[in-house]
Design an enzyme around this catalytic site. Structure first.
Site, PDB file in Angstrom:
ATOM      1  N   LYS A 108       2.196  -8.006  -2.473  1.00  0.00           N
ATOM      2  CA  LYS A 108       3.394  -7.476  -3.136  1.00  0.00           C
ATOM      3  C   LYS A 108       4.457  -8.539  -3.374  1.00  0.00           C
ATOM      4  O   LYS A 108       5.223  -8.440  -4.324  1.00  0.00           O
ATOM      5  CB  LYS A 108       3.985  -6.306  -2.341  1.00  0.00           C
ATOM      6  N   LYS A 147      -9.973  -0.005  -7.852  1.00  0.00           N
ATOM      7  CA  LYS A 147      -9.480   1.307  -7.426  1.00  0.00           C
ATOM      8  C   LYS A 147      -8.639   1.975  -8.509  1.00  0.00           C
ATOM      9  O   LYS A 147      -7.851   1.290  -9.174  1.00  0.00           O
ATOM     10  CB  LYS A 147      -8.602   1.078  -6.187  1.00  0.00           C
ATOM     11  N   LYS A 199      -2.071   4.000 -10.129  1.00  0.00           N
ATOM     12  CA  LYS A 199      -1.004   4.318 -11.092  1.00  0.00           C
ATOM     13  C   LYS A 199      -0.383   3.040 -11.671  1.00  0.00           C
ATOM     14  O   LYS A 199       0.246   3.079 -12.711  1.00  0.00           O
ATOM     15  CB  LYS A 199       0.066   5.165 -10.442  1.00  0.00           C
TER      16      LYS A 199
END
Ligand code: AMP
Ligand code: TRP
Length: 325
Positions: A111, A191, A194
């Site tokens: 991140k 995966k 969103k």
């Protein structure tokens, strides 16, 4: 009754991967566990959020969880930011956490590339540990990507117990097998997510029937025409079969039999209709809930119930650490 706790970020666009990989299990386990579900809004702000979007996503998530079957009469659904004890216990756990352990967390490393290495992102794991340990759960259902955070939580619990006396149990991760990873419709090697570049990657729980049909129609398939489950050589069809299986309760074998000599078009058509049929009742319930103040009331009740448990643990911890009452 045994206790189950999980957390979910209010980041919008909840999809069938979230449903099959997380929410469906929580709903089923309400029968046998006392369930705590925390909407972790304080974790959400470790990456930049638009305040209006955050509010909208938080309410939407709460309403969707209830629409999916989280029953506020049986389970405690609450916002992390409504319970200050999370931050307080988190701070105490933070004082037992080596910086090096935070720096080696995979999620932090990933991140920080996107959001910058802000301290909130680095400190994410001890807040998650507090989310969990306050409620003394037996099990914590999480996706595979969260196993590292859960191991970190268990290590912290052990460390606290060794230093201050037995206080916390070491909760176990509960990983759903078959549906642990639903892959993207446009790329079955990654995966379903969103944050994928295209919304064609996922079926949103609030997608319209037309959108569902369109997305399934253009979903990637494998080179031959056979409906056969084989993750290695047929990852795309295998993923669609897993979704079919999870929503229909038919096994992969039964699906193979049903679609012998039938080809992809028929299979995809049926899968789309199955999804429309299964998602419509959820969407209807969601719309009903979104009308009034019902969801806010449920979250307020949830916060009252959660804080009773959380404050009791926090008080015990503060005493053990030597903080004056
Ligand atoms: P996230 O919003 O990615 O933090 O995910 C919320 C919950 O849904 C977590 O328990 C995830 O493990 C689960 N989840 C997210 N994406 C998927 C997926 N593609 N397949 C299965 N579970 C998922
Ligand atoms: N980090 C988890 C995720 O990204 C969310 C989370 C926060 C969580 N606190 C938790 C999950 C406590 C389980 C238990 O999915």
């Amino acid at each position: 009754m045994k206790v189950l706790l999980s957390g979910i970020q209010p980041s919008g666009n909840l999809h069938i991967g979230n449903y099959l990989g997380a929410i469906k299990q929580w709903v089923e386990l309400q029968k046998s566990y006392r369930v705590f579900i925390s909407i972790v809004d304080l974790h959400a702000i470790t990456v930049p959020q638009d305040p209006r979007e955050l509010r909208k996503n938080t309410l939407e998530l709460a309403a969707l969880l209830i629409a999916c079957g989280i029953d506020p009469k049986k389970s405690v659904l609450f916002l992390q930011s409504h319970i200050p004890a999370h931050i307080e216990l988190g701070w105490i756990l933070n004082t037992l956490t080596p910086v090096s352990e935070l720096e080696r967390m995979t999620q932090f490393k990933e991140k920080k590339e996107r959001a910058g290495a802000l301290a909130g992102l680095l400190n994410y794991p001890w807040l998650q540990a507090a989310d969990i340990l306050l409620y003394r759960p037996d099990v914590v259902p999480v996706g595979e990507d969260q196993l590292q955070h859960l191991e970190f939580t268990r290590t912290l619990a052990r460390k606290f117990n060794n230093r201050f006396g037995k206080t916390f149990n070491e909760p176990k991760a509960l990983i759903p097998k078959e549906t642990a990873r639903i892959m993207g419709l446009d790329d079955p090697t990654k995966k379903m997510s969103k944050s994928a570049p295209s919304p064609n990657n996922y079926i949103g729980l609030l997608d319209s029937p037309e959108e569902i049909r369109r997305k399934i129609k253009i979903a990637v398939t494998d080179s031959d025409k056979e409906i056969r489950y084989d993750i290695k050589t047929k990852p795309a069809i295998s993923n669609l079969m897993t979704i079919y299986s999870a929503f229909s309760e038919l096994s992969h074998g039964a699906i193979e039999k049903r679609y012998q000599n039938k080809g992809y078009a028929q299979f995809k058509n049926d899968l789309a209709e199955l999804l429309v049929k299964k998602l419509m009742p959820i969407q209807q319930k969601y719309r009903e809930l979104s009308r009034g103040k019902k969801v806010i009331k449920i979250l307020q009740d949830g916060a009252k119930k959660a804080s009773l448990v959380a404050n009791k643990t926090l008080l015990e911890v503060k005493k053990k650490v030597g903080l004056l009452q």
